[in-house]
Enzyme design. Structure first.
Site, PDB file in Angstrom:
ATOM      1  N   LYS A 246       0.843  -1.197   0.000  1.00  0.00           N
ATOM      2  CA  LYS A 246       0.000   0.000   0.000  1.00  0.00           C
ATOM      3  C   LYS A 246       0.877   1.245   0.000  1.00  0.00           C
ATOM      4  CE  LYS A 246      -3.902   2.015   2.575  1.00  0.00           C
ATOM      5  NZ  LYS A 246      -4.756   1.872   3.778  1.00  0.00           N
TER       6      LYS A 246
ATOM      7  N   SER B  53      -9.795   1.940   2.890  1.00  0.00           N
ATOM      8  CA  SER B  53      -8.897   2.714   2.041  1.00  0.00           C
ATOM      9  C   SER B  53      -7.883   1.848   1.300  1.00  0.00           C
ATOM     10  CB  SER B  53      -8.145   3.717   2.922  1.00  0.00           C
ATOM     11  OG  SER B  53      -7.295   3.042   3.853  1.00  0.00           O
TER      12      SER B  53
ATOM     13  N   SER C 182     -10.218  -0.554   7.152  1.00  0.00           N
ATOM     14  CA  SER C 182      -9.736  -0.362   5.776  1.00  0.00           C
ATOM     15  C   SER C 182      -9.073  -1.568   5.143  1.00  0.00           C
ATOM     16  CB  SER C 182      -8.767   0.830   5.728  1.00  0.00           C
ATOM     17  OG  SER C 182      -9.466   2.028   5.949  1.00  0.00           O
TER      18      SER C 182
END
Length: 486
Positions: A83, A158, A182
């Site tokens: 990420k 997210s 998330s």
């Protein structure tokens, strides 16, 4: 031979050890899949960058394997995705924000060092909501990621880019982060596994902070065993992170389903605040009831339990998270790193111009709200009240988990929604996290498991929640469910 792209992490590990495939071949296959998808009219955009040197690193891993150096490197030659808010030395780390455009991380996050030390190969950065603020990956400066099941749907957020890449067979394992759901939410929407470990189980050193008392690195994979292998490598004490815990997760690499006798001793709590809530999708409710019926059929004790403080979870979460976000994001000022908009009119003007242009609307919304909560008008009372209620939640949820082995509930009230459906409706977006935030507030672990589908084919996830550092127990129950395919 198993197709490389659809193979799991453990399957690729076995193939490499048997000599059926090389790491270089694995990376080339995944890169080809990514490049082919990038040419589609609606690409997944799970990755925002596929690293140019991934094949070179794979060749080095193959050479090490030939030289017999694989003994202490359980992930040698295996790929993983990262990420975009986790630091990798010499690589861009932009948090999918304009304000960090061009920023290159000067050091590795501990989780990256541990994976690389185990021989794993980072193959690319994945998309995310800007500074991890969102539930759909639509608040990214690079544009939204898409759900592999239906590209008109969100993959969640997210950490939606990581989930889309794993579910879309572009990588078998990926890192995400979560502050209030998330990792689990995208896992549910994309039909894969997503683990949020106990707070402190995996070091946060090198992870760009959102809400420091809530943030946790999480893991994505398509099987329970892959989650266990990743946790065993990444978890444990880190001298760089005072909140990290001295825990060993090596037992998670040898997961076995619960026996019939063990199942009969398990007690599961069903929080009525979630299962009776308004807005719970009928398909989600049906899948939940199916699992509860299966548990009962195995002799597992399944009981509804009221935890009234859960009704305050979403409000409490946003007070704490946004207050901490406003504080953490104050460092992005145009002086030290990232975007700099100097109008020549002094520091205040530089600060305002940089942040006004650099941050997206959702980040600005959360900074403004967080600063208001912390303002002189409230004298910090709102934040302190939320912390008191949080302590009560940690205590009451802990008491329930002292009497029961697990809490079981849906991961999200609904399956994945359409891109654009909630992007201009902050309240609807925030309520996507209705069932997940209590886990972060209580500092406990939870795993979202692919549990079924809605009538239109959208994936539905259920979450298994346990006491602090009960990851092995959670993964064993998930392994049991995986084996019988409820």
């Amino acid at each position: 031979m198993k197709d490389i792209c659809t193979a799991t992490l453990n399957e690729l590990k076995a193939m490499l050890e048997e000599g059926a495939v090389t790491s270089a071949e694995v990376i080339r296959a995944l890169k080809s899949a990514y490049q082919a998808d990038s040419q589609q009219p609606l690409p997944l955009q799970g990755f925002i960058e596929f690293f140019d040197d991934a094949e070179e690193l794979a060749a080095k891993a193959d050479a090490m394997r030939k030289e017999g150096k694989a003994a202490n490197m359980p992930l040698l030659g295996l790929p993983f995705a990262v990420k975009d808010n986790i630091s990798m030395r010499g690589r861009l780390c932009t948090c999918c924000s304009k304000i960090l455009e061009g920023y290159v991380a000067p050091y590795n996050a501990t989780v990256i060092d541990r994976l690389i030390s185990a021989g794993a190969i980072p193959i690319g950065r994945t998309n995310m909501d800007e500074f991890a603020m969102g539930s759909s990956t639509e608040y990214s400066v690079y544009g939204p990621s898409r759900n592999p099941i239906d590209r008109m749907l969100t993959p969640g957020g997210s950490s939606g880019g990581s989930a889309a890449a794993v579910a879309g067979f572009q990588v078998p394992f990926a890192l995400g982060t979560e502050t209030g759901g998330s990792v689990r939410l995208p896992a549910s929407y994309c039909g894969i596994y997503g683990l949020k470990p106990t707070y402190g189980a995996i070091s946060r050193y090198g992870v760009v902070a959102f809400g420091s008392s809530l943030d946790q690195v999480g893991l994505f994979a398509r099987t329970v065993d892959d989650i266990g292998l990743g946790l065993a490598v990444t978890g444990g004490r880190d001298a760089h992170d005072e909140t990290s815990a001295d825990q060993c997760f090596n037992s998670c690499t040898k997961l076995v389903p619960y026996s019939d006798g063990e199942l009969k001793k398990i007690r599961i709590a069903l929080p009525v605040e979630f299962t009776k809530t308004q807005g719970l999708d009928a398909d989600v409710s049906a899948v939940f009831e199916k699992f509860c019926a299966w548990f009962s059929a195995q002799g597992i004790t399944v009981e509804p339990v009221s935890i009234p403080v859960l009704e305050s979870a979403i409000a409490m979460y946003y007070v704490i998270a946004l207050s901490e976000a406003a504080s953490n994001l104050a460092r992005f000022d145009g002086i030290r790193y990232g975007l700099r908009k100097d109008t020549g009119k002094g520091y205040d003007e530089l600060y305002c111009a940089t942040r006004s242009e650099g941050f997206g609307k959702e980040v600005k919304r959360r900074i403004i709200t967080g600063n208001y909560v912390l303002s002189h008008h409230f004298s910090g009372d709102c934040y302190e009240s939320a912390l008191r209620v949080r302590n009560r939640m940690e205590k009451e949820v802990g008491e329930v988990l002292g009497q029961y082995d697990f809490i079981f509930c849906p991961t999200a009230p609904t399956p994945a929604f359409k891109l654009g459906e909630r992007v201009d409706n902050p309240m609807a977006m925030y309520l996507s996290d209705l069932f997940t935030t209590f886990v972060n507030l209580a500092h406990i672990p939870a795993l979202s498991v692919p549990a079924g589908t809605a009538q239109d084919g959208r994936p539905i996830g259920m979450q298994i929640v346990g006491a602090k550092f009960s990851e092995e127990k959670i993964l064993r129950l998930a392994k049991t469910l995986e084996a019988v395919r409820v």
